[in-house]
Design a protein around this motif. Structure first.
Motif, PDB file in Angstrom:
ATOM      1  N   ASP A 306       3.123  34.893  13.800  1.00 32.37           N
ATOM      2  CA  ASP A 306       2.128  35.950  13.913  1.00 32.37           C
ATOM      3  C   ASP A 306       2.670  37.185  14.619  1.00 32.37           C
ATOM      4  OD1 ASP A 306       2.383  34.926  16.413  1.00 32.37           O
ATOM      5  OD2 ASP A 306       0.244  34.615  16.782  1.00 32.37           O
ATOM      6  N   ARG A 307       3.964  37.151  15.006  1.00 30.84           N
ATOM      7  CA  ARG A 307       4.580  38.313  15.642  1.00 30.84           C
ATOM      8  C   ARG A 307       6.081  38.280  15.403  1.00 30.84           C
ATOM      9  NH1 ARG A 307       7.028  37.322  20.655  1.00 30.84           N
ATOM     10  NH2 ARG A 307       6.824  35.170  21.382  1.00 30.84           N
ATOM     11  N   ILE A 308       6.708  39.435  15.514  1.00 22.37           N
ATOM     12  CA  ILE A 308       8.154  39.523  15.362  1.00 22.37           C
ATOM     13  C   ILE A 308       8.822  38.926  16.596  1.00 22.37           C
ATOM     14  CG2 ILE A 308      10.118  41.078  15.113  1.00 22.37           C
ATOM     15  CD1 ILE A 308       8.322  43.018  13.669  1.00 22.37           C
ATOM     16  N   SER A 309       9.750  38.043  16.396  1.00 24.55           N
ATOM     17  CA  SER A 309      10.503  37.461  17.497  1.00 24.55           C
ATOM     18  C   SER A 309      11.916  37.173  17.007  1.00 24.55           C
ATOM     19  CB  SER A 309       9.838  36.170  18.002  1.00 24.55           C
ATOM     20  OG  SER A 309       9.811  35.190  16.975  1.00 24.55           O
ATOM     21  N   GLY A 310      12.786  36.929  17.942  1.00 24.92           N
ATOM     22  CA  GLY A 310      14.165  36.644  17.574  1.00 24.92           C
ATOM     23  C   GLY A 310      15.076  36.662  18.773  1.00 24.92           C
ATOM     24  N   GLY A 311      16.356  36.803  18.506  1.00 23.12           N
ATOM     25  CA  GLY A 311      17.322  36.830  19.582  1.00 23.12           C
ATOM     26  C   GLY A 311      18.726  36.997  19.048  1.00 23.12           C
ATOM     27  N   ALA A 312      19.642  37.223  19.965  1.00 24.22           N
ATOM     28  CA  ALA A 312      21.051  37.364  19.620  1.00 24.22           C
ATOM     29  C   ALA A 312      21.873  37.006  20.842  1.00 24.22           C
ATOM     30  CB  ALA A 312      21.370  38.783  19.147  1.00 24.22           C
ATOM     31  N   LEU A 327       5.523  38.514   7.500  1.00 27.39           N
ATOM     32  CA  LEU A 327       5.221  39.409   6.387  1.00 27.39           C
ATOM     33  C   LEU A 327       3.715  39.583   6.242  1.00 27.39           C
ATOM     34  CD1 LEU A 327       7.853  38.036   3.837  1.00 27.39           C
ATOM     35  CD2 LEU A 327       8.123  39.831   5.575  1.00 27.39           C
ATOM     36  N   ILE A 328       2.980  38.494   6.408  1.00 25.63           N
ATOM     37  CA  ILE A 328       1.522  38.516   6.528  1.00 25.63           C
ATOM     38  C   ILE A 328       1.202  37.654   7.737  1.00 25.63           C
ATOM     39  CG2 ILE A 328      -0.689  38.011   5.450  1.00 25.63           C
ATOM     40  CD1 ILE A 328       0.656  38.212   2.745  1.00 25.63           C
ATOM     41  N   SER A 329       0.642  38.231   8.777  1.00 23.98           N
ATOM     42  CA  SER A 329       0.477  37.540  10.050  1.00 23.98           C
ATOM     43  C   SER A 329      -0.191  36.180   9.886  1.00 23.98           C
ATOM     44  CB  SER A 329      -0.350  38.404  11.004  1.00 23.98           C
ATOM     45  OG  SER A 329      -0.502  37.760  12.250  1.00 23.98           O
ATOM     46  N   SER A 330       0.498  35.149  10.436  1.00 24.84           N
ATOM     47  CA  SER A 330       0.020  33.759  10.450  1.00 24.84           C
ATOM     48  C   SER A 330      -0.193  33.184   9.053  1.00 24.84           C
ATOM     49  CB  SER A 330      -1.293  33.641  11.244  1.00 24.84           C
ATOM     50  OG  SER A 330      -1.094  34.063  12.573  1.00 24.84           O
ATOM     51  N   TRP A 389       4.974  29.874   3.718  1.00 23.04           N
ATOM     52  CA  TRP A 389       3.770  30.478   3.142  1.00 23.04           C
ATOM     53  C   TRP A 389       2.605  29.496   3.285  1.00 23.04           C
ATOM     54  CZ3 TRP A 389       3.135  32.137  -2.701  1.00 23.04           C
ATOM     55  CH2 TRP A 389       1.943  32.855  -2.827  1.00 23.04           C
ATOM     56  N   GLN A 390       1.644  29.864   4.118  1.00 23.29           N
ATOM     57  CA  GLN A 390       0.428  29.073   4.279  1.00 23.29           C
ATOM     58  C   GLN A 390      -0.534  29.464   3.165  1.00 23.29           C
ATOM     59  OE1 GLN A 390      -0.011  26.798   7.124  1.00 23.29           O
ATOM     60  NE2 GLN A 390      -1.552  26.003   5.710  1.00 23.29           N
ATOM     61  N   LEU A 391      -0.546  28.672   2.092  1.00 22.95           N
ATOM     62  CA  LEU A 391      -1.345  29.027   0.915  1.00 22.95           C
ATOM     63  C   LEU A 391      -2.830  29.032   1.231  1.00 22.95           C
ATOM     64  CD1 LEU A 391       0.634  26.872  -1.668  1.00 22.95           C
ATOM     65  CD2 LEU A 391       0.888  29.319  -1.241  1.00 22.95           C
ATOM     66  N   ASN A 392      -3.286  28.008   1.907  1.00 19.62           N
ATOM     67  CA  ASN A 392      -4.658  27.923   2.374  1.00 19.62           C
ATOM     68  C   ASN A 392      -4.688  26.927   3.521  1.00 19.62           C
ATOM     69  OD1 ASN A 392      -4.766  25.289   1.135  1.00 19.62           O
ATOM     70  ND2 ASN A 392      -5.248  26.310  -0.821  1.00 19.62           N
ATOM     71  N   LYS A 393      -5.858  26.487   3.908  1.00 19.26           N
ATOM     72  CA  LYS A 393      -5.986  25.622   5.071  1.00 19.26           C
ATOM     73  C   LYS A 393      -5.196  24.329   4.921  1.00 19.26           C
ATOM     74  CE  LYS A 393      -9.452  23.129   7.792  1.00 19.26           C
ATOM     75  NZ  LYS A 393     -10.895  22.817   7.943  1.00 19.26           N
ATOM     76  N   ASN A 394      -5.132  23.798   3.705  1.00 18.01           N
ATOM     77  CA  ASN A 394      -4.535  22.478   3.503  1.00 18.01           C
ATOM     78  C   ASN A 394      -3.183  22.493   2.803  1.00 18.01           C
ATOM     79  OD1 ASN A 394      -6.832  21.223   4.628  1.00 18.01           O
ATOM     80  ND2 ASN A 394      -7.885  21.295   2.647  1.00 18.01           N
ATOM     81  N   ASN A 395      -2.705  23.648   2.337  1.00 21.34           N
ATOM     82  CA  ASN A 395      -1.479  23.678   1.542  1.00 21.34           C
ATOM     83  C   ASN A 395      -0.484  24.677   2.108  1.00 21.34           C
ATOM     84  OD1 ASN A 395      -1.984  21.986  -1.135  1.00 21.34           O
ATOM     85  ND2 ASN A 395      -3.893  23.068  -0.644  1.00 21.34           N
ATOM     86  N   LYS A 396       0.775  24.251   2.109  1.00 24.17           N
ATOM     87  CA  LYS A 396       1.842  25.078   2.651  1.00 24.17           C
ATOM     88  C   LYS A 396       3.068  24.952   1.758  1.00 24.17           C
ATOM     89  CE  LYS A 396       2.274  24.740   6.986  1.00 24.17           C
ATOM     90  NZ  LYS A 396       2.559  24.123   8.294  1.00 24.17           N
ATOM     91  N   LEU A 397       3.740  26.082   1.531  1.00 19.78           N
ATOM     92  CA  LEU A 397       4.953  26.126   0.716  1.00 19.78           C
ATOM     93  C   LEU A 397       6.078  26.712   1.557  1.00 19.78           C
ATOM     94  CD1 LEU A 397       6.173  25.788  -2.215  1.00 19.78           C
ATOM     95  CD2 LEU A 397       5.666  28.231  -2.511  1.00 19.78           C
ATOM     96  N   SER A 398       7.256  26.092   1.485  1.00 24.51           N
ATOM     97  CA  SER A 398       8.413  26.619   2.214  1.00 24.51           C
ATOM     98  C   SER A 398       9.645  26.550   1.324  1.00 24.51           C
ATOM     99  CB  SER A 398       8.654  25.849   3.514  1.00 24.51           C
ATOM    100  OG  SER A 398       8.921  24.484   3.251  1.00 24.51           O
ATOM    101  N   ILE A 399      10.517  27.543   1.480  1.00 25.31           N
ATOM    102  CA  ILE A 399      11.792  27.622   0.764  1.00 25.31           C
ATOM    103  C   ILE A 399      12.886  27.779   1.808  1.00 25.31           C
ATOM    104  CG2 ILE A 399      13.133  28.836  -0.978  1.00 25.31           C
ATOM    105  CD1 ILE A 399      10.507  29.899  -2.112  1.00 25.31           C
ATOM    106  N   ASN A 400      13.858  26.861   1.810  1.00 21.13           N
ATOM    107  CA  ASN A 400      14.891  26.833   2.838  1.00 21.13           C
ATOM    108  C   ASN A 400      16.274  26.874   2.196  1.00 21.13           C
ATOM    109  OD1 ASN A 400      12.926  26.065   5.101  1.00 21.13           O
ATOM    110  ND2 ASN A 400      12.646  24.382   3.649  1.00 21.13           N
TER     111      ASN A 400
END
Length: 843
Positions: A306-312, A327-330, A389-400
């Motif tokens: 829900d926010r930009i984070s990172g490190g180096a 890209l779209i918060s949360s 990508w949180q498609l909806n409350k019960n479904n989630k898609l991820s590409i790694n």
């Protein structure tokens, strides 16, 4: 008379109120005027900020301005910022303001919870003491507090709602999801927990670990009892007598075939984008297959940011960076990471120490001389990307996606004879996985398709005036697959899981030599195996008993063989503080590494992956039984577990040697038995633990050693580790000492006084190298800048082999290839004293 009485009561009341001015509510604006006159100070504020604010502070108390301002902040929840001795600004709090906060953590019975973790959004944290008390001297007003403890529900609170309370008490309820209850928090160190039979690592929580300046994932696993690395590498894990290629290493479900950088010295997985690591050495779940030793399951975060984070950051070997982009918060986020060594640009003392260890007994270690010039170009890198990508409350898609590479180009020119040597080595591991998860109680599903690829290309080129000869070693693995897993939860005690897995593996290797007029293939293989697997598993858990039976069925299509693999893990609480456990498992493996003939004098990678086949390498099978007990009370933790393993149909090539007496290819069995003891005591900010591991490995091959068993090549019978961790504010320290007996080797003698050397072999692996021991230490300091407190910094120092002991790691014998041959005693020594520095920034 009545009126006189009322007048007397009124006068007495007025006198009392005059004596207790603090009990009379007054406007903040009036009180600030009073303070301004009394302390000769100016208050600056907006009228709307103080309008309507009432306070009750004793005006007769002899309070200084320094005493009054914190009381005003507590009463008004306004910030009183003292710019100078005579000027104070009154304003509303902002999220970046630093406040103090304290509190107590109890369970619902009111008992204090010792060593509960209390942390906030900048990942800084403290542990509660013996009374459940914690305190932050400075914490951001806008931070979100997280309170966690073993087997209890995690509590999240906003600091702005707590900072004006007088050390409030927080109560944690027991975890509802008892099926995934963590048994021991901070088992080996902060961030390394134990969940039933699995060790789980949370890199975000890791503090200093002895000898490590970065939270190396595979080096962290070596803290666990029963894990050895005879060559001091991160990737060369020997778990309870098993071999490194017998460990199943997954990254987001992708099978990996190369887990190390710098020839295994550094883990190939970036820890800063890793959410958790699960390490299992016994009682393996039926959902895991295709390896016969341990499981190392690495997973990145799967929640949209829900926010930009990172490190180096950078240390003395490499630099890296990572970022989380919402890209779209949360709902939709992108995670990227990159790491690269800089040894091809400039070399540090740390790199040179590691290079001396890696390149010893090779042409690289010879360096340049008057008549010989050499150049060594080496670097490694890795990249990852994750889309969630949180498609909806019960479904989630991820590409790694994952990619890592090691690249070596060594050149040497002998000016006297006009001859050049060129060693070129490339190994790379890449993978891609697409995962879908559905959580619709009581059912949950996850499905993924994945692809993995491994490449090893190793060339040794010799150039004379007119001729060029090339020796090459090639190894390529391509594996694609799909998995469907389902889980049904009846209630908080019963769950059943089942699934189907498919994989298609094509593995090729070739040893070739070529010249201007010839091309010879010394050995080659190209094998494909399709595997169909099904599994089911039942889990029952209550407050005193846990049982997890399961079964996995593997069908290897090209081999026409089917194996049924039963699995079982049980744990029973005898008392509140004592529990016992047992496990049994049967597993099979079709992909393994073999060690063949040496290609060049460099020979840094002399193992290749090969698949089982009906005419060459058999399917490796293994079964293991364990029995253990655990005790936990008042900061003490004691674990004892014994085990017995048998690995069937291993080959002499897998163990890295042929019979020194007849060079015939043979298969046989490996029998392993041992025990691990772990004792730990934890105080509020200090903990100390010691572990002892005993392992005995014996190999038996038909026609070898008169058919009698003999010690395994990597047999290290006794290992002791002693580790001390201490935390003081933003500092964390770790000091660790390791001692173990030397590994087995075969001694030889030289009987050739004149002419060709005649080698006489002693008892096969009948000797042991000298005792090994070393002392490592680490220190880390984390801080934030006063003006930019949303950015966190870390600096650290580690030293490996603090007293610079020269340990002998390996010893082998060979003869020179000539009529006047000589016996060569090749010895591999450990790292010398090796310091490392780190600087990191997190945002």
């Amino acid at each position: 008379m009545k009126y006189r009485l009322l007048i007397i009561i009124w006068l007495l009341s007025s006198a009392v109120l005059a004596q207790e001015g603090s009990l009379v509510p007054d406007s903040l604006k009036s009180y600030l005027s009073y303070l301004s006159e009394r302390h000769n100070v100016q208050f600056s504020y907006l009228d709307r900020t103080v309008e309507g604010k009432l306070i009750s502070i004793d005006t007769t108390a002899n309070l200084t301005l320094t005493d009054v301002l914190p009381l005003l902040e507590q009463h008004t929840r306004l910030r009183f910022e003292r710019l100078t001795d005579d000027h104070v600004v009154v304003r509303s709090f902002v999220d970046s303001d630093l406040v103090s906060l304290c509190g107590y953590v109890n369970d619902y019975s009111g008992e204090p919870m010792i060593a509960a973790t209390v942390s906030y959004s900048l990942k800084d944290g403290v542990f509660t003491d013996q009374s459940g008390y914690f305190k932050f001297d400075s914490i951001p007003y806008g931070a979100r507090l997280t309170i966690r403890s073993v087997g209890y529900q995690t509590k999240h609170l906003n600091v702005k709602e707590l900072s004006f309370s007088n050390c409030p008490k927080f109560k944690l309820g027991e975890s509802v999801n008892v099926l995934d209850e963590v048994v021991v928090s901070n088992y080996l160190a902060a961030g390394i927990h134990k969940n039933l039979n699995a060790v789980k690592i949370d890199p975000d929580e890791l503090k200093a670990l002895s000898g490590l300046v970065e939270p190396d994932l595979l080096q962290s696993i070596q803290q666990a009892p029963g894990v050895n690395s005879p060559y001091e590498t991160a990737a060369g894990l020997h778990v309870r007598g098993g071999l490194p290629d017998q460990n199943l290493v997954l990254w987001n479900g992708i099978k990996t075939y190369n887990q190390g950088h710098f020839f295994g010295m550094i883990s190939a997985f970036n820890p800063y984008i890793t959410d958790k690591v699960t390490f299992i050495k016994s009682g393996t779940s039926a959902r895991y297959g295709d390896r016969v030793s341990s499981v190392i399951d690495i997973a990145t975060g799967d929640e949209p940011s829900d926010r930009i984070s990172g490190g180096a950051g950078t240390n003395m070997i490499y630099a890296d960076g990572f970022v989380n982009l919402p890209l779209i918060s949360s709902k939709l986020s992108l995670q990227l990471s990159a790491r690269r060594s800089f040894s091809d640009v400039f070399e540090t003392f740390t790199y040179n120490q590691m290079a001396d260890r890696v390149f010893q007994n090779t042409k690289i270690s010879e360096g340049s001389s008057v008549n010989q010039q050499s150049n060594n170009r080496f670097f490694f890198n890795d990249f990852t990307s994750n889309i969630i990508w949180q498609l909806n409350k019960n479904n989630k898609l991820s590409i790694n996606a994952l990619y890592n590479k090691n690249d070596l180009d060594f050149q040497s020119i002998n000016m006297d004879i006009n001859q050049s040597y060129n060693d070129m080595l490339l190994n790379a591991n890449e993978g891609l996985a697409v995962n879908w998860k559905n959580a619709s109680a009581p059912w949950s599903f996850d499905m993924d398709v994945n692809y993995a690829k491994y490449i090893l290309q190793y060339d040794f080129i010799v150039s004379d005036d007119d001729t060029v000869t090339r020796s090459s070693k090639k190894n390529r693995v391509r594996e694609s697959g799909a998995r469907l897993n389902g889980s049904y939860i009846w209630n908080d005690k019963h769950r059943i899981s089942l699934g189907y897995h498919f994989s298609h593996n094509q593995t090729q290797y070739a040893y070739e030599t070529s010249g201007s007029s010839y091309n010879l293939v010394l050995d080659a293989d190209n094998t494909t195996i399709q595997t169909h697997s099904m599994f089911t598993e039942y889990i029952f858990t209550d407050d005193e008993f846990h049982i997890q039976p399961g079964v996995r069925l593997n069908h290897y299509a090209e081999l026409g063989e089917t194996y049924v693999e039963p699995r079982l893990y049980m744990q029973k609480s005898l008392t509140r503080h004592i529990s016992v456990s047992t496990s049994g498992e049967y597993r099979t493996q079709v992909a393994s590494q073999i060690k063949e003939s040496v290609v060049s004098d460099l020979s840094l990678e002399n193992k290749v992956w090969a698949l089982a086949s009906s005419d060459r390498f058999p399917v490796i099978r293994s079964h293991q039984l364990t029995l253990g007990a655990a005790f936990k009370k008042k900061g003490w933790q004691i674990d004892l577990e014994g085990y017995r393993k048998k690995v069937i149909d291993v080959t002499t090539l897998i163990f890295g040697y042929l019979n020194p007496q007849d060079n015939e290819f043979r298969s046989g069995d490996s029998r392993i038995w041992g025990a691990d003891l772990f004792i730990k005591k934890r105080w509020t900010s200090y903990e100390s633990w010691i572990s002892y591991s005993y392992v005995r490995t014996e190999n038996a091959f038909t026609g070898l050693n008169n058919n009698e068993p003999f010690p395994g090549s990597w047999n290290i019978e006794h290992t002791v580790r002693w580790t001390n961790n201490y935390t003081a504010g933003k500092w964390s320290f770790s000091l660790g000492w390791m001692w173990h007996t030397g590994k087995s080797y075969t001694d030889v003698s030289d009987e050739g006084a004149e002419g060709p050397v005649s080698i006489v072999y002693g008892a096969l692996n009948g000797n042991n190298l000298p005792v090994y021991h070393r002392l490592d230490c680490s220190a880390l300091y984390e801080f934030t800048a006063r003006k930019i407190d949303h950015i966190r910094y870390r600096i650290g120092l580690s030293v490996i082999n603090l007293y610079d002991r020269r340990n002998l790691l390996n010893r082998e014998f060979r003869t020179t290839p000539s009529l006047d041959n000589e016996l060569i005693d090749t010895r591999v020594y450990s790292l010398g004293i090796t310091p490392n520095l780190v600087f990191r920034i997190f945002f």
